[in-house]
Motif scaffolding. Sequence first.
Motif, short mmCIF file in Angstrom:
data_model
loop_
_atom_site.label_atom_id
_atom_site.label_comp_id
_atom_site.label_asym_id
_atom_site.label_seq_id
_atom_site.Cartn_x
_atom_site.Cartn_y
_atom_site.Cartn_z
N PRO A 1 -3.12 4.43 -15.14
CA PRO A 1 -1.96 5.29 -14.82
C PRO A 1 -2.28 6.43 -13.85
CG PRO A 1 -2.30 5.10 -17.21
CD PRO A 1 -3.54 4.62 -16.53
N THR A 2 -3.54 6.61 -13.48
CA THR A 2 -3.92 7.72 -12.60
C THR A 2 -3.87 7.26 -11.16
OG1 THR A 2 -5.35 8.71 -14.27
CG2 THR A 2 -5.74 9.36 -12.00
N HIS A 3 -3.02 7.90 -10.39
CA HIS A 3 -2.82 7.47 -9.02
C HIS A 3 -3.86 8.09 -8.10
CE1 HIS A 3 -0.72 5.87 -5.59
NE2 HIS A 3 -0.67 7.07 -5.03
N ALA A 4 -4.43 7.27 -7.23
CA ALA A 4 -5.33 7.70 -6.16
C ALA A 4 -6.66 8.24 -6.64
CB ALA A 4 -4.63 8.74 -5.27
N SER A 5 -7.15 7.77 -7.79
CA SER A 5 -8.54 8.06 -8.12
C SER A 5 -9.41 7.20 -7.20
CB SER A 5 -8.83 7.74 -9.59
OG SER A 5 -8.60 6.38 -9.86
N THR B 1 5.46 5.32 6.29
CA THR B 1 4.61 4.19 6.65
C THR B 1 3.92 3.60 5.43
OG1 THR B 1 2.76 5.68 7.09
CG2 THR B 1 4.20 5.11 8.96
N ASN B 2 4.16 4.15 4.26
CA ASN B 2 3.55 3.65 3.03
C ASN B 2 4.58 3.68 1.92
OD1 ASN B 2 1.72 2.78 1.12
ND2 ASN B 2 0.71 4.77 0.89
N PRO B 3 5.66 2.91 2.07
CA PRO B 3 6.75 2.98 1.07
C PRO B 3 6.34 2.57 -0.33
CG PRO B 3 7.06 1.14 2.58
CD PRO B 3 5.95 1.96 3.15
N LEU B 4 5.31 1.72 -0.46
CA LEU B 4 4.84 1.32 -1.79
C LEU B 4 3.92 2.36 -2.41
CD1 LEU B 4 3.99 -2.48 -1.36
CD2 LEU B 4 5.93 -1.49 -2.58
N ASP B 5 3.64 3.43 -1.66
CA ASP B 5 2.67 4.44 -2.11
C ASP B 5 1.36 3.75 -2.48
OD1 ASP B 5 1.87 7.00 -2.52
OD2 ASP B 5 2.66 7.17 -4.55
N SER B 6 0.94 2.86 -1.59
CA SER B 6 -0.22 2.02 -1.87
C SER B 6 -1.51 2.82 -1.88
CB SER B 6 -0.35 0.93 -0.79
OG SER B 6 0.82 0.17 -0.71
N PHE B 7 -2.40 2.43 -2.76
CA PHE B 7 -3.78 2.85 -2.66
C PHE B 7 -4.63 1.70 -3.16
CE2 PHE B 7 -3.91 3.64 -7.16
CZ PHE B 7 -5.26 3.80 -7.51
N PRO C 1 -1.90 7.00 4.29
CA PRO C 1 -1.72 8.44 4.18
C PRO C 1 -2.45 8.98 2.97
CG PRO C 1 0.38 7.32 4.55
CD PRO C 1 -0.64 6.27 4.26
N GLU C 2 -3.10 10.13 3.13
CA GLU C 2 -3.79 10.75 1.99
C GLU C 2 -2.76 11.14 0.93
OE1 GLU C 2 -6.63 11.19 0.91
OE2 GLU C 2 -7.95 10.67 2.56
N THR C 3 -2.92 10.61 -0.24
CA THR C 3 -2.00 10.90 -1.34
C THR C 3 -2.73 11.73 -2.37
OG1 THR C 3 -0.96 8.75 -1.00
CG2 THR C 3 -0.47 9.89 -3.06
#
Length: 586
Positions: A310-314, A506-512, A556-558
């Motif tokens: 559940p932790t985004h962008a670790s 440019t990152n609609p899925l908020d991908s990482f 993009p840096e999230t």
Amino acid sequence: MEIEGRDFMNTPPLKTVRFGGNVVATLAKFKQGDTSDYELLKHQLADPDIKDAQIINWLQEFRNCVTQLSKDHEQLIYVALRLPWLGRSPAVVEEYLSFLSNLVSAQTVYLRACLKMVVSNFKPSEFLSVCVDILITQYGYFEDVLFFLPFQRDTSCFLMPILIENFPFVQKSSRTLECYVHNLLRVAVYIPSLRRDVLELIISRMLKLDVSAPRGEIEEVEENTVQQELKGEQEEEGLFDMDEDVCSVKSSPAGTNVMVHPVAERLDTLMVVLLAFIKDMCHVNGCLDVERTKDLYKDLVCVFDKLILPTHASCHVQYALFYLCSFRLALAEAFLEHLWRLLQSQSHPAVLRQSAAGYMGSFLARANFLPVATVRACLDLLVPWLHLYIDSQDSGSRAYCDITLHGPFYNACQAVFYTLIFRHRSILEGNMKKGLAYLQSLNLERIVMCQLNPLKVCLPAVTNMFAAITRKYQLVFCYTIIERNNRHVLPVVRSSVGGDCVSTNTNPLDSFFPFDPYVLKRSSKLIEPLYQVWEEPADTECSDADEDDFLRGETPETKGVMGMTPGSYESHLHSPSSVGSPDLQL
């Protein structure tokens, strides 16, 4: 008095100056209402200049009357527990530990106080550079003291709050954090029932460090430091020969294994400790112990589900599981199966299913210990699932591009595209004809051309590289769709006074991508041999790709967010319908 040649361990302690009677007499007077000697005893125990021989004398007397030290003498015991025993002679340490064991066996009421005292010494004090590791490694104190816990099932309730309470702030020094985490893991070895809780505690704190130090920020700080040192050396010595400059940078502090970024340095230190623990737990005399490895895997997967997923962008903590899975193929396959179950589970929140897809794609792409057969097996799960999803939507009223409606589908598409970007070469190696036949059998064209339009929401770098590779092998021609999508960019922010959109996403899925390049210096030595670096395919149009990561600068840096599913997802994570760890067939 003769001192030289004296055998300290086999002779009585030297006589020391003391006031008042012995402990037994003092306790008897206290019971009769005379507190003078009692207060004097407390004062002498609290003396900062107390000598080793004095401590040993007092502790031996306490041991002789330990059954009399009831709760009425709570203040006296608390003073005794604060005796400065750590860092003293082995005789003092051994006598102190014997006193503690005797105390908790006769008076369990003091167990919590004893545990608090010991745990508080898990980290080095301001005036003492050593920590309490000597307790656990040499004297086995926890084995003795915890034997007297009332019930084994109460261990977690008894000890874990103390361990949590004493955990240092993550802003503390690397040395302090290293000492405490090392000792926590030693406790987990002695008390296996606590291991999952201990791992959860450690990883939760490491995630706080991880999300506050984005990969791009770490790289920028490290690179700037190297450039500044290089510039300084050039100005000071007038050296402009590039070979000499490179050598000088390598010998500088920035060229060592110490991270310049302070948060990254602390995280790197803890990753070294955690990875070493994982290796030691899974190996006995240099050989993999299958049962111990399975047990640790199950604990780590539970922590993964609760905290890491559940932790985004670790950026780095998840590599603990990556490293463990490298020990045996069955572990990696079990992890992929677990992610696959999460992705297709309707009982889990969409955001967790999307995260599971991201982990699955990134793991398939980056784990170089996965054979091509495993990669194909996973594609044979993912791709048919995508086709079935398209079948279920094509004739319905929701057959249009919408991230909210179809988030797991889009992330699964991106996982497939990302996997093929990294693994298409290994699929085609050996037998090009069979490899091409297999890729054609996936019917990627149908996925790309469907009304849900996955290319519109996937990360542009992934879309462009996938398009270049699939065109090279005449699998799909994506450029017509990409050009059409570019004419209809997704809006993110519109002008507050109306009108056209002022920026696009440019990152609609908020991908990482969880297993993007690992940038911590010391712990990377264990990860690098297992890691698939990016190798740009020949004859593609994406010639500007970076040497180790074609996504560099594209994502993009999230800002990392720990527990992006607080509260609302907690019930899902702990509900009976939650996906458990699959049984390992090792």
